[in-house]
Design an enzyme around this catalytic site. Structure first.
Site, short mmCIF file in Angstrom:
data_model
loop_
_atom_site.label_atom_id
_atom_site.label_comp_id
_atom_site.label_asym_id
_atom_site.label_seq_id
_atom_site.Cartn_x
_atom_site.Cartn_y
_atom_site.Cartn_z
CB CYS A 7 -0.95 0.01 1.20
SG CYS A 7 -2.40 -1.05 1.00
CG ASP A 30 10.61 -9.26 -6.20
OD1 ASP A 30 9.56 -9.84 -5.86
OD2 ASP A 30 11.63 -9.20 -5.46
CG HIS A 99 2.34 -10.05 -4.26
ND1 HIS A 99 2.00 -10.07 -2.92
CD2 HIS A 99 3.38 -10.91 -4.39
CE1 HIS A 99 2.82 -10.88 -2.27
NE2 HIS A 99 3.66 -11.42 -3.15
CG HIS A 101 5.75 -13.38 -7.53
ND1 HIS A 101 6.90 -12.86 -6.98
CD2 HIS A 101 4.95 -13.70 -6.49
CE1 HIS A 101 6.81 -12.87 -5.65
NE2 HIS A 101 5.62 -13.38 -5.32
P1 AMP Z 1 5.74 -13.21 -1.60
O1 AMP Z 1 6.72 -14.16 -0.97
O2 AMP Z 1 4.91 -13.85 -2.67
O3 AMP Z 1 4.92 -12.48 -0.56
O4 AMP Z 1 6.61 -12.15 -2.39
C1 AMP Z 1 6.97 -10.91 -1.88
C2 AMP Z 1 7.98 -10.32 -2.83
O5 AMP Z 1 8.08 -8.93 -2.55
C3 AMP Z 1 9.37 -10.93 -2.73
O6 AMP Z 1 9.75 -11.48 -3.98
C4 AMP Z 1 10.24 -9.71 -2.35
O7 AMP Z 1 11.51 -9.73 -2.99
C5 AMP Z 1 9.41 -8.55 -2.82
N1 AMP Z 1 9.64 -7.29 -2.13
C6 AMP Z 1 9.74 -7.08 -0.79
N2 AMP Z 1 9.92 -5.78 -0.52
C7 AMP Z 1 9.92 -5.14 -1.71
C8 AMP Z 1 10.09 -3.77 -2.12
N3 AMP Z 1 10.27 -2.78 -1.22
N4 AMP Z 1 10.06 -3.47 -3.44
C9 AMP Z 1 9.89 -4.45 -4.36
N5 AMP Z 1 9.72 -5.76 -4.04
C10 AMP Z 1 9.76 -6.10 -2.75
ZN ZN Z 2 -1.80 -3.26 1.20
#
Ligand code: AMP
Ligand code: ZN
Length: 112
Positions: A7, A30, A99, A101
């Protein structure tokens, strides 16, 4: 004030490498890419995970899915891509904002 990381990214309070944005969706790179191309597609409204999605979100979910091939092509992925949605702790979800990927490039390993 929401304490949700994604958010805050959507609101521009935390910087991100934005790739695409419209009224409903925000797409960014990412921060810890697992492939040559690794995007995250998030709805602007907060939903914890796929477990929070109801028929009320039908149009939003359809829009997210329909956008994926275009986003992949915009990153040069002409020969396919992988989509992953992690849901809940046992699904490996680390950020509690729904989200999708998008991963691709340089030959992803098979999924067994
Ligand atoms: P999930 O494990 O499916 O919740 O994936 C979360 C993803 O968010 C991971 O691949 C992280 O590398 C990515 N992530 C975490 N913080 C950030 C950020 N500030 N900007 C971009 N990606 C992020
Ligand atoms: Zn949110």
């Amino acid at each position: 004030m929401s304490d949700c990381l994604f958010c805050k990214i959507v609101a521009g309070e935390i910087p991100s490498s934005k790739v695409y944005e419209d009224e409903q969706l925000f797409v960014f790179k990412d921060i810890n890419p697992k492939a040559a191309v690794h995007l995250l597609v998030v709805p602007k409204i907060h939903l914890d995970s796929l477990d929070d999605v109801t028929s009320e979100h039908h149009d939003l979910i359809a829009k997210m899915m329909l956008k994926l091939p275009e986003l992949a092509r915009s990153q040069g992925l002409e020969n396919g891509f992988r989509t992953i949605i992690n849901t809940g702790p046992d699904g490996g979800q680390e950020v509690g904002h729904l989200h999708i990927h998008i991963l691709g490039g340089l030959g992803l390993p098979g999924f067994n």
